[in-house]
Design an enzyme around this catalytic site. Structure first.
Site, PDB file in Angstrom:
ATOM      1  N   ASP A 171      10.290  -4.847  -1.539  1.00  0.00           N
ATOM      2  CA  ASP A 171       9.639  -3.766  -0.803  1.00  0.00           C
ATOM      3  C   ASP A 171      10.025  -2.446  -1.459  1.00  0.00           C
ATOM      4  OD1 ASP A 171       8.439  -2.292   1.464  1.00  0.00           O
ATOM      5  OD2 ASP A 171       8.560  -4.205   2.507  1.00  0.00           O
ATOM      6  N   HIS A 218       9.138   2.011   4.222  1.00  0.00           N
ATOM      7  CA  HIS A 218       8.462   0.749   4.484  1.00  0.00           C
ATOM      8  C   HIS A 218       9.440  -0.429   4.467  1.00  0.00           C
ATOM      9  CE1 HIS A 218       5.604  -2.588   3.700  1.00  0.00           C
ATOM     10  NE2 HIS A 218       4.681  -1.797   4.232  1.00  0.00           N
ATOM     11  N   SER A 387       1.880  -5.651   7.263  1.00  0.00           N
ATOM     12  CA  SER A 387       3.239  -5.503   6.746  1.00  0.00           C
ATOM     13  C   SER A 387       4.267  -5.679   7.848  1.00  0.00           C
ATOM     14  CB  SER A 387       3.422  -4.111   6.121  1.00  0.00           C
ATOM     15  OG  SER A 387       2.707  -3.984   4.923  1.00  0.00           O
TER      16      SER A 387
END
Length: 899
Positions: A171, A218, A387
């Site tokens: 990520d 994220h 996600s």
């Protein structure tokens, strides 16, 4: 030599063949003396099967050694070239690819190498951008999404919180000292200090000081949903590690490949000292590319699976349209999650299937709207996206393996558990069934049910549903009792519950037009029980008949009652039989392959009904049509000197073969299942037919990415009136499986394709084009394109218009460089006396120029020969027009001299 001959020479030049390998974007990027970075895809295909034969952590070590050895072997020659040119390049052992930076000269040298399969642009992958969400009410201090999948019940009832399991993510990075994550980071030492080697990797080089960072947020968010404490994480007892595969809101190919390698064998922060014994158990990937299937990351996934590492992926945020699943989530080998909201409804943005080779995607759905989790700066935020959904699935795998350690690294069994415990959610808008569709997949994630099934003694239940001895596909089979599950029978009537907790059950099978079947069964631990339900019809009639085409019975034709689940296929005799309650229906008949057109008939059932249907034959613009083959498979006898991947060889035909009216004496054979009548480029990416892009002017026996290795070969054989080309036991590049193909050519242009020895999913034709096409790609007939239409023993014959004869024009003519000889005449096929539409002849037998076309029989024809200069000047031959009457059958051949 003519311009046409010069073009043929250029096509045969290795430099021209190399150009075909290069993506247009790379060619453009190096124009004007510029340098660019590009990816070089090599032809090797390392077998990782040895890793699956060992147990425990040793599997990752075997993958590392096997993949490294394969990459060293396959990349050796290219590395020597790049080193000698002092080029900037990076190699990757996990995927047979090399990243190179260079100019047009280096690009040409690289592409010309025989081991190079393709040269692709260095295009980054866009990270699916999550949207800010609203904070939903927590449930007993646990986030709604964690509670919704039943994780807290797993913690209390099973005592499993993910302990003993290592989770990784690829990520944007992770804030390792976030209050919700610091305690579970594997790099945290007993004294509170941190050791980041083998626990953190940053191939992007963006994190300073060698410590984990997250410059986007994220990755910290997705890791919090997996292993965070304080009610945000599904598996708060799991240990985590991370690789930064994404720079910011995009992920470079190089970083993702490097991160993929690190997952199999974590290294220190400098990328050295690999430790496969420290590989994680599960890796979450909340990133992906565009919709469709792009195999660029498939070697990485293959390595993870061989090492026993569970590959969890988001399915993409390109919904609500169908066929929007993103790569690599669309791969069969990945386990992809779609997103649902607090009301258990599918999120509009959640991508839908199908996936690779027409498979169902997503695999299941999980909470992905308004998911609150950790973000950099020691804070928390709510985001929405697939996600956010995938980490729920990855963490559920950690719960399963924590509660049932014997399942650790058993990816197949774990997928079965997730599939069978998902809460069925019916939405067939993008295809599939009520219990397994391209919107919700197998259904909504239920972590509690999954862990319970994993820890309980269990067995399997399978069988075949029949009525009147005929298997019934598309029938729901329901079991209730100790657990409740529903599956749908396959086309052959088969069903299977791969894992049912031991206990008592009642099986119920109900299908349109039949009475209900019910019975009680008992599943015992380790038992593989078989029950074959037999359904009986209610007040109904039997609809039967014969489906034919071109005056022959057609097998494998799908016959369905529109708007009902009733579907059958015709047998080898072309006959079908189905039962239906009395009433009015539409009968839909859909043949396999593109030889015949589908048809719909209205009928009323008030008793037994006979419906015989002769399907219309499909004919291309020239007159080619196809039928089931009568000729048997014919093997070749003489092996050609052609091996490897994307290779082409030229042969002389034993007699002229007419193809779209032109008599041919030479052919080019590609390892990719193509026989062309002009120099064929080794294009491995198939298209539909007709298509103006190369290749054209060919027979597409099975146009797919095939390779001829030591077990395979391409053979030829000939008789007085047949010529055979056989691709024997060729393998699929990058996939398991093999196929043998026999092509039988006749002088009049009739050709038969036969298939046998099919193994692997792709042997059915899901990635292949089968058909014929003319020189310009303006006329062609496809039997199938990327469709599962091939079965063992299948044969299909293509024939030109029977009301034509083959005409071959041979003329001796002296020319100077650049001149071209043509034939022109009164018929439309001969240009109607228009020099601009005259038929070009081939100088291959210079000074004899030859060419062929198709003409009607018993027809008066006038013609002449002419020469054209490069500037367009036309010189007609002298004297009267040449005249003839074409014969009623057979061929017309001239042997003239230009006058």
């Amino acid at each position: 030599m003519s311009a046409a001959a010069a073009d043929a020479k250029a096509a045969a030049d290795p430099r021209a063949a190399a150009d075909v390998k290069i993506d247009a974007a790379v060619t453009t990027a190096v124009q004007g003396g510029k340098e660019t970075s590009f990816w070089v895809l090599l032809r090797g295909d390392t077998d990782l099967t040895p890793a699956t034969k060992v147990t425990g952590k040793a599997r990752a070590a075997v993958v590392l050694q096997t993949a490294r050895d394969g990459a060293t072997r396959d990349q050796r020659g290219l590395k020597q070239l790049l080193t000698s040119r002092k080029a900037d390049f990076d190699t990757y052992w996990i995927a047979n690819t090399v990243r190179v930076t260079g100019d047009a000269g280096l690009l040409a040298e690289v592409a010309a190498r025989p081991e190079v399969k393709a040269v692709l642009p260095d295009t980054p992958i866009t990270l699916p951008a999550p949207t800010a969400g609203a904070v939903q009410a927590a449930v007993d201090a646990v986030e709604w999404n964690v509670d919704r999948i039943g994780a807290p019940r797993v913690w209390t009832d099973q005592g499993a919180r993910g302990q003993g399991v290592v989770i990784a993510n690829i990520d944007t990075g992770v804030q390792f000292d976030h209050p919700a994550l610091a305690a579970n980071y594997r790099g945290r030492q007993a004294d509170g200090t941190f050791a980041h080697d083998h626990n953190w990797y940053d191939p992007t080089g963006l994190c300073t000081g060698g410590a984990p960072c997250d410059n986007n947020g994220h990755g910290t968010h997705t890791m919090g949903t997996m292993a965070g404490t304080g009610g945000i994480g599904v598996a708060p007892g799991a240990t985590w590690i991370a690789a930064k595969g994404c720079e910011t809101n995009s992920c470079s190919v190089g970083a993702l490949l490097a991160a993929g390698q690190w997952i199999v064998a974590p290294t220190d922060r400098d990328g050295r000292n690999p430790r496969p014994d420290l590989a994680p158990d599960v890796v979450n990937n909340s990133w992906g590319g565009g919709a469709g299937f792009d195999p660029w990351y498939s070697d990485v996934i293959r390595s993870w699976v061989a090492a026993g590492i569970f590959p969890a992926f988001s399915n993409g945020n390109a919904g609500p349209g169908c066929n929007t699943s993103g790569t690599p989530g669309s791969y069969t080998d990945t386990y992809a999650s779609g997103a649902t909201d607090v009301n258990d409804a599918i999120a509009p943005f959640s991508s839908r299937g199908t996936g690779q080779d027409g498979g169902v995607k997503p695999d299941l759905t999980a909470p992905g709207v308004d998911v609150r989790s950790s973000v950099p700066g020691d804070g928390y935020a709510a985001y929405s996206g697939t996600s956010m959904a995938s980490p729920h699935t990855a963490a559920t795998v950690a719960l399963i393996w924590s509660a049932a350690p014997a399942l650790r690294r058993d990816i197949t069994a774990t997928r079965t558990i997730l599939d069978e415990t998902a809460i069925d959610t019916n939405d067939t808008a993008c295809g599939g069934t009520a219990t397994d569709n391209n919107v919700y997949g197998q259904g909504r994630l239920d972590a509690y049910a999954a862990v319970r099934l994993a820890v309980r003694p269990s067995g399997s239940l399978s069988g075949i549903v029949r009525a009147d001895g005929v298997p019934l596909g598309g029938v729901p089979v329901e079991v209730t009792g100790t657990a409740s599950r529903t599956v749908t029978t396959a086309a052959d009537g088969a069903y299977r519950f791969g894992r049912l907790p031991a206990g008592a059950y009642r099986i119920r099978v109900a299908s349109f037009g039949y009475g209900t079947f019910e019975t009680d069964v008992t599943i015992t631990a380790g038992d593989a029980l078989t029950v074959d339900p037999v359904l009986t019809g209610g007040p109904s009639g039997i609809v039967s008949g014969l489906i034919s085409g071109a005056e022959s019975p057609l097998s494998g034709v799908t016959v369905a009652l529109t708007g009902t689940p009733v579907t059958v296929t015709t047998g080898t005799d072309g006959r079908f039989r189905l039962a239906a309650p009395n009433g009015a229906y539409e009968l839909t008949i859909r043949p396999t392959g593109g030889c015949f057109a589908a048809e719909t008939r209205s009928l009323t059932v008030s008793g037994d009904v006979t419906v015989d249907v002769a399907l219309r034959q499909i004919i291309d613009g020239y007159g080619y049509r196809c039928t089931p083959a009568a000729e048997e498979y014919r093997p070749g006898t003489d092996r050609l000197a052609i091996t490897g991947d994307d290779a082409v060889t030229e042969i002389a035909l034993p007699f002229p073969v007419t193809h779209y009216g032109v008599a041919r004496t030479r052919a080019w054979i590609s390892t990719n299942g193509v026989l062309g009548f002009g120099p064929v480029s080794a294009v491995y990416q198939n298209t539909t037919l007709p298509d103006g892009a190369e290749p054209n002017d060919a027979l597409y026996a099975f146009w797919d990415d095939l390779a001829v290795d030591e077990q395979a070969g391409i053979y030829t054989a000939s008789t007085a009136d047949t010529f055979v080309v056989e691709w024997r036991d060729v393998r699929f590049f990058g996939y398991a499986g093999r196929i043998s193909i026999s092509v039988i050519l006749h002088p009049d242009g009739t050709v038969t394709y036969r298939y046998r020895g099919l193994s692997g999913d792709r042997a059915a034709g899901v990635g292949a084009t089968i058909g014929v096409e003319n020189t310009t790609g303006t006329a062609g007939l496809a039997y199938s394109v990327n469709t599962a239409s091939v079965t063992d023993g299948l044969g299909v014959t293509f024939r030109p218009d029977p009301d034509r004869i083959a005409a071959t024009f041979n003329v001796t003519a002296e020319t100077w460089w650049g001149q071209q000889v043509y034939v022109v005449g009164n018929r439309p096929e001969l240009g109607g006396w228009d020099p601009a539409r005259a038929v070009a002849l081939d100088p291959g037998g210079y000074p004899v120029w030859s060419g062929g076309l198709s003409l009607p029989p018993n027809t008066a024809v006038e013609f002449k020969y002419l020469k054209k200069d490069p500037d367009g000047t036309v010189t007609w031959e002298q004297g009267d027009n040449r005249t003839t009457i074409t014969p009623p059958t057979g061929r017309y051949v001239t042997h003239d001299t230009f006058r």
